[in-house]
Design an enzyme around this catalytic site. Structure first.
Site, PDB file in Angstrom:
ATOM      1  N   GLU A 341      -3.348   3.945  -6.448  1.00  0.00           N
ATOM      2  CA  GLU A 341      -2.592   3.757  -7.689  1.00  0.00           C
ATOM      3  C   GLU A 341      -3.427   3.731  -8.967  1.00  0.00           C
ATOM      4  OE1 GLU A 341       1.235   1.203  -6.364  1.00  0.00           O
ATOM      5  OE2 GLU A 341      -0.598   0.061  -6.500  1.00  0.00           O
TER       6      GLU A 341
HETATM    7  C1  TNX Z   1       1.840  -0.801  -3.990  1.00  0.00           C
HETATM    8  S1  TNX Z   1       1.066   0.385  -1.490  1.00  0.00           S
HETATM    9  C2  TNX Z   1       0.557  -1.249  -3.766  1.00  0.00           C
HETATM   10  C3  TNX Z   1       0.263  -2.671  -3.925  1.00  0.00           C
HETATM   11  C4  TNX Z   1       1.471  -3.459  -4.324  1.00  0.00           C
HETATM   12  C5  TNX Z   1       2.671  -2.947  -3.585  1.00  0.00           C
HETATM   13  C6  TNX Z   1       3.905  -3.744  -3.796  1.00  0.00           C
HETATM   14  C7  TNX Z   1      -0.322   0.281  -2.174  1.00  0.00           C
HETATM   15  C8  TNX Z   1      -1.427   0.985  -1.593  1.00  0.00           C
HETATM   16  N1  TNX Z   1      -0.453  -0.459  -3.294  1.00  0.00           N
HETATM   17  O1  TNX Z   1      -0.758  -2.845  -4.859  1.00  0.00           O
HETATM   18  O2  TNX Z   1       1.241  -4.793  -4.022  1.00  0.00           O
HETATM   19  O3  TNX Z   1       2.884  -1.632  -4.005  1.00  0.00           O
HETATM   20  O4  TNX Z   1       4.361  -3.753  -5.103  1.00  0.00           O
END
Ligand code: TNX
Length: 511
Positions: A341
């Site tokens: 992300e």
């Molecule tokens: C996405 S899934 C994320 C997390 C968050 C989650 C829930 C992923 C690799 N990263 O940082 O906690 O969504 O909101």
């Protein structure tokens, strides 16, 4: 206890009505026998006629180097308020443990054979891990009151049977985000015990994020002195000391579980950036939108707003020092580098460097699926979560696709304090069990719990159980296509979950 006796009577009745000739198909026999509810489902199970009564006084004999396993079995029998003695190199015991490496071809690293007949119990495997898993199956054949020490019966009966079992995947994981809300060594030890019962073997700890840094490092003390104080709103703060981390890994190892530490980089890094403000770009352009700035901690929910300053050469020294110390402290072969992300023109360049830094310390890197866009080494394992990344090469994959494995999502539609961005209606037991694993590169499965909205032990229990049991079965059993049959076995585990003091979600399937 009552239901155990009821099950036993039912068993005797079914055996006398149907008979149990060896030519009968195993699944038919298992369906007719409500006392065999082993999860994960064994690869091959044949139930024989009758029961073996475990006497008050037992002898455990073992061959080769199986003393640790013999002691483990001894502990299990003591928990059932039975007496037992360990005796080496004799096969006179009514419990016999045979650890024989030549069985490796037949059973693999983790497989076992469990025989229960009129002479007693024989457990064979090529390794300690195999014996360990055989003991977990045996444990599930004993009354659940064993788990809280309240089993005190003179008449403990277990079904005569033959099991040959080995896992489908080598990776059967659980992930806990201890960065948003902190869960400490006591919870994690209980969790390792619970995972072991279901033959799970990887615990991935998401140790760092914007809200907190949870692993003490000698070379970077401020990470926990400052970053350890943060958490999400109403969540708990804290961190694992180096001593705690070592103890936890030893405890895991004794249960054949490997701990995988995740240091999430280059995004999700505000806790590091508030601890060492000099790591930020001079104009703080690496915090965008600026949800907090040093010396403030961050306790919000937003993701994707913080990153390391990838144009600053100091960043790479920091990354190398952190991975060096984490590698030295970690006994398992894997280090998770995060990589999720974040947008940055230098992202791929950073991931290629992080990949080679981790490998230079003798560890195998893992990253969230975005890392596979970069020209990383073939060794790097990608962890799939949204399935949107087209990988640059065919690396190995840990399957955590959010529609089937995100346990921070609701147990059932509408459950409070749950995420729903991946699947509005929640991730139900049936959604998990229905996962179709058709891709060849998968080395196994892992179920994450993100903890923005999971702030107490009870809430974490509720998100994990009983759904993690379905994950365990997908990871171990060769097939998982009959949800009804799984639910029947699962019901039998309700009392055991209670005896283990687990605040599980009251799924309809448990009633
Ligand atoms: C996405 S899934 C994320 C997390 C968050 C989650 C829930 C992923 C690799 N990263 O940082 O906690 O969504 O909101």
């Amino acid at each position: 206890m009552k239901s155990y006796i009821k099950n036993l009577l039912l068993f005797i009745l079914t055996v006398s009505v149907f008979g149990c000739s060896s030519s009968r198909s195993t699944s038919l026999i298992r369906e007719a026998n409500p006392t065999i509810a082993i999860i994960p489902k064994p690869q091959f199970l044949k139930v024989e006629r009758g029961m073996y009564r475990i006497p008050k006084n037992n002898i455990i004999s073992y061959s080769g180097s199986a003393l640790v396993s013999a002691e483990l079995l001894n502990t299990l029998l003591l928990k059932a308020n039975l007496n037992s003695k360990i005796s080496q190199n004799s096969d006179r015991g009514n419990f016999r443990i045979v650890e024989d490496f030549s069985l490796i071809m037949e059973l693999g690293e983790e497989g076992y054979i469990l025989d229960i007949n009129k002479e007693g119990v024989t457990l064979k495997a090529a390794s300690e891990a195999g014996i360990f898993y055989g003991i977990q199956s045996l444990r599930q054949l004993l009354p659940s009151s064993l788990e809280d020490g309240s089993l005190n019966s003179k008449n403990i009966l277990i079904p005569k049977l033959h099991i040959q079992d080995s896992p489908k995947y080598t990776w059967r994981g659980s992930m806990i985000d201890v960065a948003r809300s902190y869960f400490g060594i006591d919870y994690l030890k209980d969790h390792l015990d619970r995972m072991a019962l279901y033959k799970m073997n990887r615990l991935h700890l998401h140790l760092t994020d914007d809200q907190g840094w949870r692993l003490e490092l000698k070379s970077k003390p401020q990470l926990t002195e400052i970053g350890g104080n943060g958490s999400v709103k109403n969540g708990r703060s804290g961190y694992l000391s180096i001593e705690d981390y070592k103890k936890l890994q030893t405890y895991a190892k004794e249960r054949h579980i490997v701990i995988i530490p995740e240091i999430d980089l280059p995004g999700h890094t505000y806790a590091a950036l508030v601890s060492y403000p000099e790591l930020n770009c001079e104009d703080l352009s690496n915090l965008n939108p600026k949800m907090a700035s040093p010396p403030e901690l961050f306790d919000g929910y937003k993701v994707g707003w913080s990153k390391l300053c990838l144009t600053n050469p100091e960043t790479y020294n920091f990354v190398a020092e952190v991975f060096k110390e984490v590698s030295e402290l970690t006994i398992g072969p894997w280090i998770h580098i995060g990589g999720d992300e974040i947008k940055d023109d230098l992202y791929e360049n950073f991931i290629v460097k992080a990949d080679s830094i981790v490998r230079s310390f003798g560890k195998t890197p893992i990253g969230w699926e975005e890392v596979s866009k970069a020209k990383v080494s073939k060794d790097l394992i990608s962890q799939r979560w949204n399935g949107k990344t087209i990988p640059h090469n065919s690396s190995k994959v840990i399957e955590s696709i959010c529609t089937s494995f995100y346990l921070d999502h609701a147990n059932i539609s509408g459950q409070e304090h749950t995420n729903n961005w991946c699947k509005k209606s929640g991730v139900t037991l049936e959604d998990i069990y229905g996962f179709i694993d058709k891709e060849e590169e998968i080395i196994g499965v892992e179920a994450p719990v993100w903890t923005e909205l999971v702030i107490t032990d009870a809430m974490l229990d509720n998100r994990l159980w009983p759904r993690l049991i379905a994950v365990a079965e997908i990871g171990w059993s060769q097939s998982h296509n009959d949800f009804k049959e799984f639910s029947t076995r699962l019901k039998d585990h309700k009392l055991r979950l209670k005896a283990l003091n687990i605040d599980f979600f009251p799924s309809a399937e448990l009633d």
